[in-house]
Design a protein around this motif. Structure first.
Motif, PDB file in Angstrom:
ATOM      1  N   SER A   4     -32.891 -67.978 -23.459  1.00 18.63           N
ATOM      2  CA  SER A   4     -34.025 -68.817 -23.848  1.00 18.63           C
ATOM      3  C   SER A   4     -35.144 -67.972 -24.424  1.00 18.63           C
ATOM      4  CB  SER A   4     -34.535 -69.598 -22.627  1.00 18.63           C
ATOM      5  OG  SER A   4     -34.949 -68.704 -21.609  1.00 18.63           O
ATOM      6  N   HIS A   5     -35.268 -66.774 -23.897  1.00 16.54           N
ATOM      7  CA  HIS A   5     -36.313 -65.901 -24.425  1.00 16.54           C
ATOM      8  C   HIS A   5     -35.961 -65.433 -25.827  1.00 16.54           C
ATOM      9  CE1 HIS A   5     -37.069 -64.875 -19.937  1.00 16.54           C
ATOM     10  NE2 HIS A   5     -37.391 -66.107 -20.246  1.00 16.54           N
ATOM     11  N   GLY A   6     -34.692 -65.099 -26.008  1.00 12.71           N
ATOM     12  CA  GLY A   6     -34.281 -64.690 -27.336  1.00 12.71           C
ATOM     13  C   GLY A   6     -34.442 -65.801 -28.357  1.00 12.71           C
ATOM     14  N   ALA A   7     -34.123 -67.022 -27.935  1.00 14.35           N
ATOM     15  CA  ALA A   7     -34.265 -68.153 -28.852  1.00 14.35           C
ATOM     16  C   ALA A   7     -35.709 -68.371 -29.233  1.00 14.35           C
ATOM     17  CB  ALA A   7     -33.696 -69.414 -28.184  1.00 14.35           C
ATOM     18  N   ALA A   8     -36.614 -68.205 -28.246  1.00 13.59           N
ATOM     19  CA  ALA A   8     -38.038 -68.367 -28.550  1.00 13.59           C
ATOM     20  C   ALA A   8     -38.477 -67.338 -29.556  1.00 13.59           C
ATOM     21  CB  ALA A   8     -38.857 -68.265 -27.259  1.00 13.59           C
ATOM     22  N   ALA A   9     -37.954 -66.133 -29.423  1.00 19.47           N
ATOM     23  CA  ALA A   9     -38.384 -65.063 -30.310  1.00 19.47           C
ATOM     24  C   ALA A   9     -37.842 -65.238 -31.723  1.00 19.47           C
ATOM     25  CB  ALA A   9     -37.954 -63.708 -29.750  1.00 19.47           C
ATOM     26  N   ARG A  10     -36.728 -66.026 -31.879  1.00 17.54           N
ATOM     27  CA  ARG A  10     -36.129 -66.161 -33.216  1.00 17.54           C
ATOM     28  C   ARG A  10     -36.745 -67.303 -34.012  1.00 17.54           C
ATOM     29  NH1 ARG A  10     -31.416 -64.736 -30.335  1.00 17.54           N
ATOM     30  NH2 ARG A  10     -30.849 -66.924 -29.992  1.00 17.54           N
ATOM     31  N   THR A  11     -37.567 -68.119 -33.388  1.00 20.41           N
ATOM     32  CA  THR A  11     -38.206 -69.183 -34.155  1.00 20.41           C
ATOM     33  C   THR A  11     -39.283 -68.603 -35.056  1.00 20.41           C
ATOM     34  OG1 THR A  11     -39.792 -69.603 -32.383  1.00 20.41           O
ATOM     35  CG2 THR A  11     -37.738 -70.849 -32.314  1.00 20.41           C
ATOM     36  N   ALA A  12     -39.756 -69.402 -36.014  1.00 21.08           N
ATOM     37  CA  ALA A  12     -40.741 -68.934 -36.990  1.00 21.08           C
ATOM     38  C   ALA A  12     -41.931 -69.881 -36.990  1.00 21.08           C
ATOM     39  CB  ALA A  12     -40.116 -68.831 -38.372  1.00 21.08           C
ATOM     40  N   PRO A  13     -42.855 -69.717 -36.057  1.00 23.39           N
ATOM     41  CA  PRO A  13     -43.970 -70.667 -35.955  1.00 23.39           C
ATOM     42  C   PRO A  13     -45.052 -70.461 -36.999  1.00 23.39           C
ATOM     43  CG  PRO A  13     -44.217 -68.945 -34.325  1.00 23.39           C
ATOM     44  CD  PRO A  13     -42.903 -68.697 -34.992  1.00 23.39           C
ATOM     45  N   LEU A  14     -45.073 -69.302 -37.668  1.00 26.39           N
ATOM     46  CA  LEU A  14     -46.138 -69.022 -38.624  1.00 26.39           C
ATOM     47  C   LEU A  14     -45.773 -69.543 -39.999  1.00 26.39           C
ATOM     48  CD1 LEU A  14     -46.960 -65.303 -37.660  1.00 26.39           C
ATOM     49  CD2 LEU A  14     -48.149 -67.366 -36.904  1.00 26.39           C
ATOM     50  N   SER A  15     -46.694 -70.268 -40.610  1.00 24.21           N
ATOM     51  CA  SER A  15     -46.517 -70.628 -42.018  1.00 24.21           C
ATOM     52  C   SER A  15     -46.641 -69.369 -42.860  1.00 24.21           C
ATOM     53  CB  SER A  15     -47.568 -71.646 -42.433  1.00 24.21           C
ATOM     54  OG  SER A  15     -48.860 -71.043 -42.450  1.00 24.21           O
ATOM     55  N   GLU A  16     -46.240 -69.487 -44.110  1.00 19.94           N
ATOM     56  CA  GLU A  16     -46.339 -68.323 -44.999  1.00 19.94           C
ATOM     57  C   GLU A  16     -47.785 -67.851 -45.110  1.00 19.94           C
ATOM     58  OE1 GLU A  16     -45.176 -67.036 -49.594  1.00 19.94           O
ATOM     59  OE2 GLU A  16     -44.274 -68.813 -48.682  1.00 19.94           O
ATOM     60  N   GLU A  17     -48.710 -68.788 -45.179  1.00 20.33           N
ATOM     61  CA  GLU A  17     -50.131 -68.428 -45.270  1.00 20.33           C
ATOM     62  C   GLU A  17     -50.598 -67.732 -43.991  1.00 20.33           C
ATOM     63  OE1 GLU A  17     -54.527 -70.549 -45.801  1.00 20.33           O
ATOM     64  OE2 GLU A  17     -52.688 -71.744 -45.969  1.00 20.33           O
ATOM     65  N   GLU A  18     -50.190 -68.265 -42.829  1.00 21.41           N
ATOM     66  CA  GLU A  18     -50.583 -67.642 -41.557  1.00 21.41           C
ATOM     67  C   GLU A  18     -49.977 -66.261 -41.421  1.00 21.41           C
ATOM     68  OE1 GLU A  18     -51.126 -71.287 -38.396  1.00 21.41           O
ATOM     69  OE2 GLU A  18     -49.090 -70.794 -39.071  1.00 21.41           O
TER      70      GLU A  18
END
Length: 795
Positions: A4-18
């Protein structure tokens, strides 16, 4: 590592601008960090770097700095997005230029130091001042806004963070622990501070273990064990570890953003669950923590002179040496700095571009402007009950027996009750041993782990912090004080030495912060040292050491105070004074055993106000010039001086004896050396200019000589004290082993008073015989003679 920790780390919450904005902010912080280490001039690289632009001495630590700035930038995003109240504790405090860079970028530094503003000249001053004569230290020191932790000496970050979180339910303390620091004993013990953190009434600590692989010249242990072992370790001490690692900036930004989001979501769940359970059985929560693995010296030179640098121990301090004299290194430095594209980060005037200024939170939400990191801004006075009402009724000087710390315990009980959100009692499993157990009439020991029916006074809402680690007690208390609260640390005298270095750092912090106008005074660090050298007769030689006083006395007089109250009433008066004081380190040494009481409450108040004074009731000089002065500091030395004075009164009734008791050790110094010092004329009035002064002292005799060496009569001051003679024995045998006993003091009078020797030879011989008889009695019966153990001042 949990999937679950690895999955959280693989997401991309930042937009390109952010992503672009946070990366630009990180590049700007790195640029400013490198500039502080290297540059005297040409801060915006408007021209090619030349030798005269480079500092003559290159000082600073680059290796940890990129990681510190990466974390700082991402925490800023979380503060803004979630409305968090957060401070930042920097374990690798040697990464000072990184933290200064971030405080400059978010504007707090220019606000507090207007000459170092958001301009080209301000940037030049920022670079020039770092680790430079007349400038600021290379570590995260008191001069850096937002800091409560110097970090030059590693090991204390996490205990400071937890101390800051206690009684601060809305505060989040982000604490970066370097993997080198993680090897220290104090830090290793600090992980289990979560056992003492109440998720309802306390704040949150988010530990971030920054693995960059190396110390100064060696690999670090946490970086070289397997992921499985590392995660198992942190789960074993109660955390939910989240792992982020990599060397691609874009990927690490996304992974770290996702991980922080997951951590703060988890923290919200923990706190909500704890509130639901507030009235039920305590359940120790599993708090999140982050393990961030990035290359040491990331974004710096990858290779220098054919040797790898980035990701190795060679990046720890200054990756490029001899830049002024080495054209190749100079060119590498310029390429390194230009790699951050400063023209995109700062406008023509040197001000950070609007995109960067929009990332940090505003006002006090900035970690560098958070008032918790300038605790004096939040400090509220304690509500203190009138200590006079807790005094011991003394019927005749030296005839009433009481336990001084037990009387103090009753007062502290009510101090705790009156200050349920700003006072805690810290100690290594010794509150009851030191006779302060009255505190448990109003509170318990703080405890979030399992509680058994056989336990006593363990609860999740206690005000007493007991753990068998002086390091943790000291670190928690320092963090508590630095964020605007009050406390008291009680310890066995011999083992307070364990925190010598921590005391050093705190005293230096107090001294430095006195000269910083925007730093507000904080409550004093108060030590109560009981179970002292003279009454460790049962534990023996290993427990017999009064040397912490000497250590403290080496610090600047504006910072330290040492008090030796001889009885319960003077102890109460002294402690009331200490808890009201600000910006000091107060050391109070007081015995816990039943002992004679010498002062009524009114007398104790006056005596403590004077700091030292003549005890006329015990003297026979009748206001005239004495033949000898018997001085004492400490409860057991006071007892022996009074017993000696009693012998002299009976054996030599014509001898004029003056008894002087010292409560405030600083009074012995000249007023030119310490604010509490006595002027020479006052000192001479009390101690005379030409008569023998026999001084019975609680600690090592040399300290009294250090304090009085400039006095007129110093050659006539003769000190008895502890001289490293000890064992498991009786109380009186202990003082005899160190020649501090009453019989030895009478012999000194006979030997030192001019003309007395031939007329008192019989008395001297009696004293020799008395010492021999006392020694024989202890060897035969295992206890002191009744006439010694039960002595009291004659009525």
């Amino acid at each position: 590592m949990d999937t679950s920790h690895g999955a959280a780390a693989r997401t991309a919450p930042l937009s390109e601008e952010e992503l672009d904005r946070i990366d630009a902010y990180w590049r700007a912080a790195n640029y400013l960090t490198v500039g502080q280490i290297y540059l005297l001039d040409n801060p915006l690289l408007r021209e090619p770097l030349r030798a005269e632009h480079i500092k003559p001495r290159l000082l600073g630590h680059w290796g940890t700095s990129p990681g510190l700035s990466l974390i700082y930038a991402h925490l800023n995003r979380c503060i803004t997005a979630r409305g968090l109240d957060m401070i930042y504790v920097t374990g690798p405090g040697h990464g000072g230029p990184a933290i200064v860079a971030n405080t400059w970028l978010e504007g707090t530094y220019p606000e507090l130091y207007p000459s170092v503003g958001h301009s080209e000249d301000g940037m030049r001053r920022l670079f020039r001042q770092f680790s430079f004569p007349g400038g600021i230290p290379s570590h995260v020191a008191a001069e850096v806004p937002g800091s409560i932790h110097e970090g030059g000496e590693l090991g204390y970050a996490l205990s400071h963070a937890y101390g800051a979180a206690f009684d601060n339910p809305d505060l989040t303390v982000a604490c970066v622990v370097g993997d080198g620091e993680a090897e220290t004993g104090p830090l290793a013990g600090s992980w289990l501070s979560n056992v003492f953190l109440n998720p309802v009434s306390d704040g949150t600590v988010l530990p971030i273990l920054h693995l960059n692989g190396y110390k100064i010249a060696n690999p670090t242990m946490f970086a070289r064990i397997s992921d499985e072992d590392r995660v198992s370790f942190f789960r074993g001490v109660g955390y939910e570890p989240f792992m982020v690692e990599g060397d691609d900036p874009a990927e690490v930004h996304q992974s770290l953003a996702a991980t922080f989001d997951a951590c703060f979501d988890r923290i919200a769940e923990v706190r909500a669950d704890a509130r639901r359970r507030a009235n039920g059985a305590p359940v120790r929560p599993r708090w999140p923590m982050v393990i961030l693995r990035t290359p040491k010296g990331w974004t710096g030179p990858s290779e220098v002179d054919g040797l790898p640098v980035e990701g190795t121990w060679r990046a720890h301090q200054v990756p490029l040496a001899g830049v002024r004299d080495n054209p190749e290194h100079l060119a590498m430095l310029e390429a390194w700095m230009r790699s951050y594209r400063p023209e995109e980060l700062f406008d023509a005037t040197g001000k950070p571009v609007e995109g960067l200024l929009g990332l940090p939170p505003r006002g006090e939400a900035r970690m560098s402007a958070n008032p918790h990191a300038n605790g004096g801004l939040l400090l509220r006075d304690l509500v203190l009950p009138d200590y006079r009402e807790y005094g011991v009724a003394v019927e005749g000087h030296g005839r009433t027996t009481a336990e001084a710390t037990r009387a103090l315990g009753a007062w502290l009980r009510d101090v705790i009750a009156a200050n349920p959100d700003r006072f805690r009692l810290f100690g290594p499993d010794e509150v009851e041993s030191n006779r302060l157990d009255a505190a448990f009439e109003t509170t318990d020991r703080q405890w979030e782990a399992e509680i058994l029916p056989t336990d006593a006074h363990q609860a999740p809402h206690g005000r007493v912090m007991e753990v068998l680690s002086e390091h943790l007690c000291e670190g928690w208390l320092e963090g508590y004080l630095l964020t605007g609260r009050h406390g008291l640390f009680t310890s066995y005298e011999a083992f307070i030495h364990i925190v010598d270095a921590m005391f050093n750092q705190h005293a230096k912090w107090l001294d430095a912060s006195r000269a910083i106008p925007w730093r507000r005074p904080i409550a004093s660090l108060n030590y109560l040292l009981s179970s002292h050298v003279w009454r460790q007769d049962h534990n023996g030689f290993s427990h017999q050491d009064p040397g912490f006083i000497d250590h403290v006395m080496n610090k600047k007089p504006d910072i330290v105070r040492v008090y030796l109250p001889p009885d319960a009433n003077t102890l109460l008066s002294t402690m009331d004074h200490c808890l009201r004081s600000r910006q000091y380190v107060n050391v109070v040494v007081a015995g816990k055993q039943p002992s004679l009481q010498y002062t009524s409450m009114d007398e104790a108040v006056r005596h403590c106000e004077r700091g030292l004074g003549i005890w006329e009731w015990a003297s026979t000089d009748e206001g005239r010039s004495p033949d000898v002065v018997l001085a004492c500091a400490g409860d057991v030395p006071t007892l022996e001086v009074l017993a000696a004075a009693d012998i002299l009164r009976k054996a030599l009734p014509d001898l004029r004896v003056r008894v002087v008791n010292v409560v405030d050790l600083m009074r012995l110094q000249p007023d030119t050396e310490h604010p509490h010092g006595l002027g020479d004329r006052q000192f001479d009035t009390v101690f005379t200019t030409d008569r023998p002064v026999l001084f019975a002292f609680h600690g090592y005799p040399t300290l009294i000589h250090r304090l009085t060496y400039r006095r007129t009569n110093h050659d006539n001051i003769h000190v008895r004290g502890y001289k490293e003679e000890g064992t498991t024995t009786t109380p009186f045998d202990m003082v005899m082993l160190n020649d501090l006993d009453r019989f030895r003091l009478v012999m000194d009078v006979v030997d030192r008073v001019p003309g007395l020797g031939p007329n008192a030879a019989g008395l001297r011989q009696q004293m020799v015989d008395a010492r021999h008889a006392a020694r024989e009695h202890t060897r035969t019966h295992g206890e002191d003679q009744p006439e010694v153990a039960q002595w009291s001042w004659p009525g």
